[in-house]
Design an enzyme around this catalytic site. Structure first.
Site, PDB file in Angstrom:
ATOM      1  N   CYS A 172       1.496 -31.228  37.745  1.00  0.00           N
ATOM      2  CA  CYS A 172       2.879 -31.405  38.199  1.00  0.00           C
ATOM      3  C   CYS A 172       2.925 -32.686  39.033  1.00  0.00           C
ATOM      4  O   CYS A 172       2.433 -32.717  40.167  1.00  0.00           O
ATOM      5  CB  CYS A 172       3.300 -30.192  39.024  1.00  0.00           C
ATOM      6  SG  CYS A 172       5.030 -30.196  39.522  1.00  0.00           S
ATOM      7  N   CYS A 200     -30.194 -35.797  32.577  1.00  0.00           N
ATOM      8  CA  CYS A 200     -29.453 -35.508  33.814  1.00  0.00           C
ATOM      9  C   CYS A 200     -28.282 -36.469  33.948  1.00  0.00           C
ATOM     10  O   CYS A 200     -28.460 -37.691  33.909  1.00  0.00           O
ATOM     11  CB  CYS A 200     -30.383 -35.637  35.008  1.00  0.00           C
ATOM     12  SG  CYS A 200     -29.552 -35.430  36.597  1.00  0.00           S
TER      13      CYS A 200
END
Length: 342
Positions: A172, A200
């Site tokens: 929003c 990683c």
């Protein structure tokens, strides 16, 4: 006797007021505890901003005040909210891209815009997680997730979880925090996105963040079947996800082909389901292509690297699969090397 009654009567309003204040404080504390209990996944997912400053655009409040309109400054740097149904982009359906009104970073696309009926522009997904950041907002007596531009730190609006499938998200956003680039005028102005997995994600993200032409990065998970998994879930090997990085880059400064070549240079693609001491399917090597052009480039370079002898006679195990969705990892993983000064 009468004086004692009057004194006792005078104390009653003060006592009532004190009891009321204590009750409000207890209720407020209990309400926040309930929010933390019922929304644990979002509390752990969006942590307060780090003290480390990695923004691309750094200006003082005074500088922003001169560059923006009074209403833009109030909303974006004083965390204000424009009145519902008042914004230019609430009922606006032209195809194109929505950018930050302060720094022009691309935030959303018209493809992800929808009418939520709340009176503010609503989106079900961002252009890239690399261009946003989040923080808890307890103002107005509510627990909400504030959405900010990661490039300049401007307040944009809030994220709720009452949106449409498949994301369930409802961004929003204040119209005044946005600018719009029509699709017909967007050529050459909009950055591109790439998603890779190669061990990683801390190290891979750090390496790519140093590459000229890379605008932003975010670490997360892709390639699995569990929605919004936690790091612990992915480490269990039961979600199917790989530790991944999402890259936003300027194709005028670096091409997708150059990114692919760096991807193969930044990790060992001959290791199956591992990178060094990190072992598991979550550490597998993957290129997630977003269109046919990316697929063809990735396949061609993989074959070139394999036949070049750069890795001897070893087979390259890098998977080349279509991109589906990227789930942002917990905030402490973002820019991990920078935060921990490695």
């Amino acid at each position: 006797m009468g004086e004692e009654i009057n004194e006792e009567s005078a104390m009653k309003p003060l006592t009532k007021l004190l009891i009321l204040l204590i009750s409000i404080l207890i209720s407020w504390g209990g309400w926040k505890a309930l929010n933390a209990l019922f929304f644990q996944e979002t509390v752990s997912f969006f942590n307060p901003k780090s003290e480390v400053n990695w923004r691309r655009v750094n200006r003082t409040r005074e500088e922003w005040k001169k560059l923006l309109t009074p209403e833009q400054f109030r909303v974006m740097f004083e965390k204000g909210t424009e009145p519902a149904y008042s914004g230019r982009y609430n009922d606006f359906w032209e195809k194109g891209y929505y950018t930050c009104a302060a720094c022009r970073s691309v935030l959303f696309t018209s493809e992800d815009k929808y009418d939520h009926g709340t009176g503010w522009p609503s989106f079900k997904a961002p252009f890239s997680e690399a261009n946003l950041e989040y923080a808890r907002d307890y103002s107005l007596g509510l627990s909400r997730l504030e959405v900010r531009c990661s490039s300049c730190g401007a307040h944009l609006g809030h994220l709720f979880f009452d949106g449409p499938a498949p994301t369930g998200r409802h961004y929003c956003i204040n119209s005044v925090a946005l600018n719009f680039i029509p699709q017909a005028e967007a050529e050459g102005l909009i950055p591109e996105r790439a998603t890779f997995a190669g061990g990683c994600f801390w190290g891979l993200e750090h390496k790519f963040s140093q590459v000229e032409g890379v605008i932003g990065t975010a670490v997360g998970f892709s390639g699995g079947w569990v929605r919004q998994p936690s790091y612990e879930q992915v480490c269990s090997g039961k979600t199917g996800h790989a530790e991944s990085i999402e890259i936003v880059y300027d194709p005028r400064k670096i091409t997708y082909e150059e990114l692919i070549r760096k991807f193969f240079a930044f990790h060992d693609p001959t290791q199956l389901n591992r990178q060094g001491p990190d072992i598991g399917t979550q550490y597998r090597s993957v290129i997630f292509y977003r269109n046919e052009e990316q697929r063809q480039i990735a396949q061609r370079i993989k074959e070139e690297v394999e036949s070049s002898g750069a890795f001897g006679q070893r087979k390259i195990f890098t998977e080349i699969v279509p991109f589906d969705e990227f789930f942002r990892a917990e905030e402490y993983h973002q820019k991990y090397y920078l935060k921990n000064k490695k």
